[in-house]
Design a protein around this motif. Structure first.
Motif, PDB file in Angstrom:
ATOM      1  N   ALA A 479      -4.283  -3.410  17.120  1.00  0.00           N
ATOM      2  CA  ALA A 479      -5.538  -3.073  17.154  1.00  0.00           C
ATOM      3  C   ALA A 479      -6.458  -3.789  16.286  1.00  0.00           C
ATOM      4  N   ILE A 480      -7.552  -4.036  16.676  1.00  0.00           N
ATOM      5  CA  ILE A 480      -8.958  -4.595  15.857  1.00  0.00           C
ATOM      6  C   ILE A 480      -9.924  -3.454  15.876  1.00  0.00           C
ATOM      7  N   VAL A 481     -10.090  -3.231  14.902  1.00  0.00           N
ATOM      8  CA  VAL A 481     -11.370  -2.087  14.740  1.00  0.00           C
ATOM      9  C   VAL A 481     -12.689  -2.603  14.156  1.00  0.00           C
ATOM     10  N   ASP A 482     -13.520  -3.105  14.993  1.00  0.00           N
ATOM     11  CA  ASP A 482     -14.764  -3.588  14.698  1.00  0.00           C
ATOM     12  C   ASP A 482     -15.601  -2.460  14.384  1.00  0.00           C
ATOM     13  N   GLU A 483     -16.853  -3.034  13.498  1.00  0.00           N
ATOM     14  CA  GLU A 483     -17.517  -1.792  12.934  1.00  0.00           C
ATOM     15  C   GLU A 483     -16.751  -0.642  12.351  1.00  0.00           C
ATOM     16  N   GLY A 484     -15.493  -1.339  11.158  1.00  0.00           N
ATOM     17  CA  GLY A 484     -14.598  -0.314  10.788  1.00  0.00           C
ATOM     18  C   GLY A 484     -15.167   0.761   9.665  1.00  0.00           C
ATOM     19  N   HIS A 485     -16.570   0.546   9.209  1.00  0.00           N
ATOM     20  CA  HIS A 485     -17.008   1.309   8.183  1.00  0.00           C
ATOM     21  C   HIS A 485     -17.264   2.673   8.888  1.00  0.00           C
ATOM     22  N   GLU A 486     -17.104   2.839  10.123  1.00  0.00           N
ATOM     23  CA  GLU A 486     -17.599   3.836  10.808  1.00  0.00           C
ATOM     24  C   GLU A 486     -16.225   4.918  11.296  1.00  0.00           C
ATOM     25  N   GLY A 687     -19.001  -3.591  -4.022  1.00  0.00           N
ATOM     26  CA  GLY A 687     -18.322  -4.301  -5.408  1.00  0.00           C
ATOM     27  C   GLY A 687     -16.931  -4.421  -4.998  1.00  0.00           C
ATOM     28  N   GLY A 688     -16.306  -4.912  -3.829  1.00  0.00           N
ATOM     29  CA  GLY A 688     -14.938  -5.304  -3.402  1.00  0.00           C
ATOM     30  C   GLY A 688     -14.133  -3.954  -3.285  1.00  0.00           C
ATOM     31  N   ASP A 689     -14.636  -2.857  -3.187  1.00  0.00           N
ATOM     32  CA  ASP A 689     -13.923  -1.566  -3.123  1.00  0.00           C
ATOM     33  C   ASP A 689     -14.160  -0.998  -1.861  1.00  0.00           C
ATOM     34  N   PRO A 690     -13.173  -0.746  -0.782  1.00  0.00           N
ATOM     35  CA  PRO A 690     -13.334  -0.241   0.431  1.00  0.00           C
ATOM     36  C   PRO A 690     -13.474   1.414   0.432  1.00  0.00           C
ATOM     37  N   PHE A 691     -13.529   1.961  -0.820  1.00  0.00           N
ATOM     38  CA  PHE A 691     -13.365   3.525  -0.697  1.00  0.00           C
ATOM     39  C   PHE A 691     -14.532   4.149  -0.258  1.00  0.00           C
ATOM     40  N   ALA A 692     -15.920   3.580  -0.452  1.00  0.00           N
ATOM     41  CA  ALA A 692     -16.876   4.209   0.236  1.00  0.00           C
ATOM     42  C   ALA A 692     -16.962   4.410   1.630  1.00  0.00           C
ATOM     43  N   GLY A 695     -12.149   5.549   2.126  1.00  0.00           N
ATOM     44  CA  GLY A 695     -11.720   6.288   1.215  1.00  0.00           C
ATOM     45  C   GLY A 695     -10.586   7.492   1.755  1.00  0.00           C
ATOM     46  N   GLU A 696     -11.395   8.361   2.675  1.00  0.00           N
ATOM     47  CA  GLU A 696     -10.880   9.546   3.277  1.00  0.00           C
ATOM     48  C   GLU A 696      -9.627   9.194   3.961  1.00  0.00           C
ATOM     49  N   LEU A 697      -9.448   7.902   4.580  1.00  0.00           N
ATOM     50  CA  LEU A 697      -8.208   7.833   5.350  1.00  0.00           C
ATOM     51  C   LEU A 697      -7.056   7.193   4.684  1.00  0.00           C
ATOM     52  N   GLU A 698      -7.306   6.728   3.273  1.00  0.00           N
ATOM     53  CA  GLU A 698      -6.172   6.600   2.266  1.00  0.00           C
ATOM     54  C   GLU A 698      -5.309   5.288   2.951  1.00  0.00           C
ATOM     55  N   ILE A 699      -5.992   4.288   3.560  1.00  0.00           N
ATOM     56  CA  ILE A 699      -5.098   3.520   4.133  1.00  0.00           C
ATOM     57  C   ILE A 699      -4.255   2.610   3.174  1.00  0.00           C
ATOM     58  N   PRO A 855     -16.414  11.588  -9.609  1.00  0.00           N
ATOM     59  CA  PRO A 855     -17.085  11.969  -8.323  1.00  0.00           C
ATOM     60  C   PRO A 855     -18.393  11.048  -7.945  1.00  0.00           C
ATOM     61  N   PHE A 856     -19.427  11.033  -8.855  1.00  0.00           N
ATOM     62  CA  PHE A 856     -20.465  10.224  -8.755  1.00  0.00           C
ATOM     63  C   PHE A 856     -20.206   8.949  -8.488  1.00  0.00           C
ATOM     64  N   GLU A 857     -19.615   8.118  -9.454  1.00  0.00           N
ATOM     65  CA  GLU A 857     -19.408   6.940  -9.201  1.00  0.00           C
ATOM     66  C   GLU A 857     -18.716   6.291  -8.050  1.00  0.00           C
ATOM     67  N   ARG A 858     -17.601   7.225  -7.867  1.00  0.00           N
ATOM     68  CA  ARG A 858     -16.741   6.787  -6.616  1.00  0.00           C
ATOM     69  C   ARG A 858     -17.393   7.144  -5.194  1.00  0.00           C
ATOM     70  N   PHE A 859     -17.666   8.428  -5.138  1.00  0.00           N
ATOM     71  CA  PHE A 859     -18.141   8.945  -4.027  1.00  0.00           C
ATOM     72  C   PHE A 859     -19.765   8.991  -3.683  1.00  0.00           C
ATOM     73  N   ALA A 860     -20.533   9.533  -4.536  1.00  0.00           N
ATOM     74  CA  ALA A 860     -21.753   9.816  -4.214  1.00  0.00           C
ATOM     75  C   ALA A 860     -22.572   8.266  -4.419  1.00  0.00           C
ATOM     76  N   LEU A 861     -22.413   7.604  -5.380  1.00  0.00           N
ATOM     77  CA  LEU A 861     -22.872   6.220  -5.660  1.00  0.00           C
ATOM     78  C   LEU A 861     -22.500   5.153  -4.768  1.00  0.00           C
ATOM     79  N   GLY A 862     -20.932   5.291  -4.377  1.00  0.00           N
ATOM     80  CA  GLY A 862     -20.428   4.529  -3.597  1.00  0.00           C
ATOM     81  C   GLY A 862     -20.926   4.624  -1.921  1.00  0.00           C
ATOM     82  N   LYS A 863     -21.030   5.532  -1.693  1.00  0.00           N
ATOM     83  CA  LYS A 863     -21.541   5.870  -0.115  1.00  0.00           C
ATOM     84  C   LYS A 863     -22.969   5.348  -0.212  1.00  0.00           C
ATOM     85  N   MET A 864     -23.828   5.787  -1.254  1.00  0.00           N
ATOM     86  CA  MET A 864     -25.162   5.507  -1.095  1.00  0.00           C
ATOM     87  C   MET A 864     -25.383   4.112  -0.864  1.00  0.00           C
ATOM     88  N   LEU A 865     -24.439   3.312  -1.796  1.00  0.00           N
ATOM     89  CA  LEU A 865     -24.651   1.724  -1.606  1.00  0.00           C
ATOM     90  C   LEU A 865     -24.269   1.152  -0.402  1.00  0.00           C
TER      91      LEU A 865
END
Length: 932
Positions: A479-486, A687-692, A695-699, A855-865
């Motif tokens: 599978a190829i998942v385009d628009e993968g951030h969704e 910043g090179g991190d896919p967590f935002a 992250g919830e999928l823990e690939i 939580p702020f750096e990884r989750f709130a700030l990351g998703k905002m960015l």
């Protein structure tokens, strides 16, 4: 100006009189009318600005046109739309001088107009009150039947589709276009084109007295060829490119070959690098996370690998498709209408079989459709509602592959019953139509689509279907998942427990039938259904009351989006709602038990014990009861329940019970079944991190497959062509400042400005301010007014305004909008897009805290960015684009302000400015009034 009627040569004006002669013969003389006005019908100050009339008689075409001198200066918006100025109408006749000629021209004629109520209102108000009683025909009703596959019902859509021209917004031009559309339909009907035969049969069946029958020709007997289920590829003179990394890289470097199939093709090293990664993913397996900047050419990069890979496997006897998944319809349509066919020709594979597939709820189920259409002939159906059945028939037979999942909002508004007819014409759940039942209907659109899947090399799906892939669809392992951030957000919905009152009541009707409706027979025999009717009616009514009361009890706590997320131990906060949910649960279980007690089908045809259709639907009722109980009594903290769409009359809500971590379900039900998956997006990392994004999928944490990260920068010259500014905003109310910034940029750029909002309420407030401030200057303020408004249609109006509009949008506009060129030169973001605090967010932040993270750096700030990255990505869509991004409330005093650069392209800093300095930024780019 001469106030006279002019004889016209039909051929010269593009009207084939023979095509409309039967319509003229049946109705007598016709007048096709179009008016340009200074405003809308609901504004009593609006005046007629221009008349355009086309007179159709046996063997004759004549026209009348006249400007009208209005009593006030032309609104600038009307000047921009029509191209007329005050000077153009200064010497025009007054309305009273034109009215006599118009009355005489229209006397005794049937009047035809596109959106005829508009013309009726102005003609009655301004010309003669007796014209309210004239016979009117609205071409919207005709086109809804003949072209239910059109994106909307606007005249300009049909001038493009049928005439290949653009609407002029001048009265006679538009009246002639309306007549030409009628002529084109008449010719198509005479030629036996299938869409017109379908429209004729629908009208004969449901509105046999309709005058449009005369235009739709005779009911010819034509054998319709079954349309191909696959994308039309076309010929290619190229030798097939083998599935080999170097061979694929070499063909991508061949610009001469590329331009033969891809206009303007340029070899890009970034694209070749990406294609190599996709080849390796197919070869080696694993989970690859890829961020490719705008302009890299991600689609061709993965198609260049996927097409040879799929064709090589098919040649080797592996009958399994490669699945490409997208989130937005825009990208899916681009792949199907353009990219796949061009890439296949370019790569030398004209025999590629590619198709799209959506969930079963998007396709007509022939068995259910027949039952719905039969209702429309019942004497009890109001005549006005019969047209909805005719349009439903047209949609089912004319829209490609019977796809009715998303009908144009204009159709649904014009024919209100159509929404329910569509819902009942599909088998949204497998229980509603088994594969065996489907096989009995060889012409079933859904059955045909599903059968074609087994022959496909390449399948384009959406993320929701990808994660719910039905067991009776062909298996896939790549599978190829385009628009993968969704993908993570979709997983939240796919693995949620869901309860919808309308689906619960529909399930009850599915078992017992609908009392008093002959064509709503349920799964029970008629005798048992009759015996149960009294009890079932009482249960159904009580459940409907319970559901409405439950919605009303929670509605006062709903957000502006109509949502209430329940806290842990919700029965203490919402005791009344918990009691109502428990009462509904007990009643649902009672109905389910009663249904099963009446069911006597224990065995299938081979004598094997199996769940009957009634038991399957009864289990759905029990699942709904369980969901209602979990919502108010789950103490584990592993789930968060939310009631959504809590709008009047409060009985159409949805309960969604989402896992705090969907990772286990995602891996067990999806990822572990794959050999390779490539998740690609223009905004996947912060910043090179896919967590935002993921992250919830823990690939990376849980995957059994090897994983990797790849980032390829955009080739666009952002540092030279893009400026980003954050405002020093004073005060708590960002609305007036946002409106002021939008107005200043719109004036400087002549429109060409997009406003993006984190709040629907603030978006609407800004729209009102801009409407007061800018409309008098000729700018159109475009914003979605209702949930059904199509963002693509608003974007089209924005681009066609050529600088005369400001476009506003909330979350659905943050991504997927592609407006290249000079049409968009400024993006204004009202606030940094931090997510709204919710119970689900609180629980997820708690998991990060428990694991020792911030939580702020990884989750709130990351998703905002990540959101900010998507929003700023709307601006530069090609190498030549230039423009500014302005963040009105940029929080320049916060310590995290410096991290905003992580959401921006390399070399583009964030400047802190005041509003008066915005024109200086435009001047640096040579934009706006600064150009002199």
């Amino acid at each position: 100006m001469s106030l006279s009627i002019v004889e016209r040569d039909p051929a010269e004006v593009g009207i084939d009189l023979s095509a409309v002669q039967e319509l003229v013969g049946q109705l007598g003389p016709l007048a096709v009318v179009d008016l340009e006005t200074t405003g809308l019908p609901d504004d009593p100050a609006s005046e007629i600005l221009e008349f355009g009339i086309v007179l159709l008689d046996p063997g004759r075409v004549a026209t009348f046109e006249s400007l009208v001198r209005p009593g006030a200066s032309l609104p600038l918006l009307i000047q921009r739309l029509t191209g007329l100025s005050d000077e153009d109408v200064a010497d025009a006749p007054l309305l009273r001088e034109v009215a006599k000629v118009v009355r005489e021209a229209l006397a005794g004629r049937t009047l035809i107009a596109h959106n005829a109520e508009f013309e009726r209102t102005f003609l009655t108000r301004c010309i003669d009150s007796r014209l309210d009683e004239a016979a009117y025909l609205d071409t919207q009703d005709l086109l809804a039947l003949t072209h239910p596959d059109a994106p909307d019902l606007r005249l300009e859509s049909f001038t493009r589709m049928l005439l290949g021209t653009e609407e002029q917004h001048r009265a006679l031009d538009d009246a002639l276009d309306t007549a030409r559309v009628l002529s084109r339909i008449g010719l198509g009907a005479r030629a036996g084109e299938s869409r017109y035969l379908t429209a004729r049969r629908a009208v004969l069946r449901y509105a046999p007295s309709s005058p449009w029958l005369a235009l739709l020709g005779k009911d010819l007997v034509v054998e319709d060829d079954e349309p191909s289920q696959f994308v039309e590829i076309g010929p290619s003179r190229e030798k097939p490119v083998p599935f080999d990394e170097e061979a694929i890289a070499a063909v991508l470097a061949d610009e001469e070959r590329g331009r033969r199939y891809l206009p303007g093709y340029r070899a890009r090293q970034e694209q070749t690098d990406l294609a190599r990664q996709f080849v390796r993913a197919f070869n080696d397996g694993g989970a690859l996370l890829i961020e490719g900047g705008t302009g890299v050419g991600k689609s061709l990069a993965y198609l260049a690998a996927a097409i040879p890979f799929a064709m090589e496997r098919a040649a080797g006897g592996v009958h399994e498709p490669v699945v490409i998944s997208t989130r937005t319809k825009l990208l899916q349509d681009q792949l199907l209408a353009k990219d796949i066919a061009a890439a296949a020709r370019f790569l030398g594979y004209p025999g590629l079989r590619a198709l799209s597939i959506k969930g079963r709820a998007n396709y007509v189920c022939e068995r259910r459709l027949e039952g719905v259409l039969a209702e429309g002939r019942e004497p009890s159906i109001f005549e006005a509602d019969r047209m909805a059945y005719a349009v439903m028939m047209g949609c089912a037979r004319t829209r490609p592959h019977g796809e009715v999942g998303k009908l144009p909002a204009a159709l649904l508004r014009r024919y209100p019953p159509l929404r329910d007819l569509r819902r009942r014409s599909v088998a949204a759940r497998a229980q509603q139509c088994s594969r065996e039942e489907c096989a009995k209907h060889g012409s079933c659109p859904f059955g045909r689509r599903r059968s074609a899947l087994a022959k496909a090399h390449l399948v384009v799906a959406n993320h929701d279907l990808l994660l719910r892939w039905p067991s009776d669809y062909p298996a896939f392992t790549h599978a190829i998942v385009d628009e993968g951030h969704e993908l993570s957000g979709v997983a939240d919905e796919v693995y949620a427990i869901s309860v919808r009152p309308e689906e619960v009541l529909e399930a009850i009707d599915e078992i017992f039938g609908r009392a008093g409706e002959k064509n709503r027979q349920g799964l029970l025999s008629k005798s048992k259904a009759r015996a149960a009717a009294k009890d079932v009616v009482a249960w159904r009514r009580s459940l409907a009351l319970d559901f409405g009361a439950l919605g009303r009890t929670l509605a006062h706590r709903a957000s502006e989006y109509g949502e209430v997320q329940l806290p842990q131990f919700p029965e203490k906060v919402f005791p009344e709602a918990a009691e109502l949910a428990e009462a509904a649960s007990r009643r649902l279980e009672q109905v389910a038990d009663y249904a099963v007690s009446l069911d006597d089908s224990d065995e299938d045809e081979e004598g094997n014990e199996t769940l009957s259709a009634i038991e399957k639907v009864a289990n759905e009722l029990r699942d709904a009861a369980r969901g209602l109980r979990i919502a108010f009594s789950d103490e584990s903290g592993d789930n968060v329940s939310a009631f959504e769409r809590l709008d009047p009359p409060y009985d159409r809500w949805q309960l969604a019970i989402r896992a705090v971590s969907p990772a286990s379900a995602f891996h067990e039900n999806f990822l572990q079944k794959l050999e390779s998956i490539s998740v690609v997006s223009a905004s996947l990392f912060v910043g090179g991190d896919p967590f935002a994004a993921l992250g919830e999928l823990e690939i990376e944490e849980r995957a059994l497959l090897p994983t990797g990260r790849i980032s390829v920068e955009s080739p666009f010259p952002y540092a030279e062509h893009m400026r980003v500014a954050a405002m020093q905003t004073a005060g708590d109310d960002v609305v007036p400042e946002t409106a002021a910034v939008l107005a200043e940029l719109a004036r400087a750029l002549g429109g060409r400005t997009l406003g993006l909002f984190t709040s629907l309420r603030r978006m609407n407030q800004v729209a009102e301010l801009l409407d007061q401030d800018l409309r008098g200057e000729g700018f159109e303020i475009l914003a979605p007014r209702r949930a059904s408004d199509d963002p693509a249609a608003l974007v089209e109006r924005f681009t066609r305004a050529r600088g005369g509009a400001v476009l506003l949008g909330a979350r659905t506009f943050w991504q997927g909008l592609d407006i290249p060129g000079e049409d968009l030169q400024a993006v204004v973001i009202e606030k940094l897009p931090f997510e709204v605090p919710t119970e689900l967010r609180k629980r997820r932040e708690g998991r990060i805290r428990d694991a020792g993270g911030s939580p702020f750096e990884r989750f709130a700030l990351g998703k905002m960015l990540l959101h900010l990255k998507q929003m700023t990505g709307r601006l530069i869509r090609s190498e030549e684009d230039r423009g500014v991004v302005v963040i009105v409330e940029g929080r320049t005093d916060k310590r995290y302000f410096g991290k905003l650069r992580q959401a921006l392209p390399e070399g583009v800093p964030v400047r802190v400015v005041r509003r008066g300095e915005l024109r200086g930024l435009l001047a640096e780019l040579g934009l706006g009034s600064s150009q002199g």
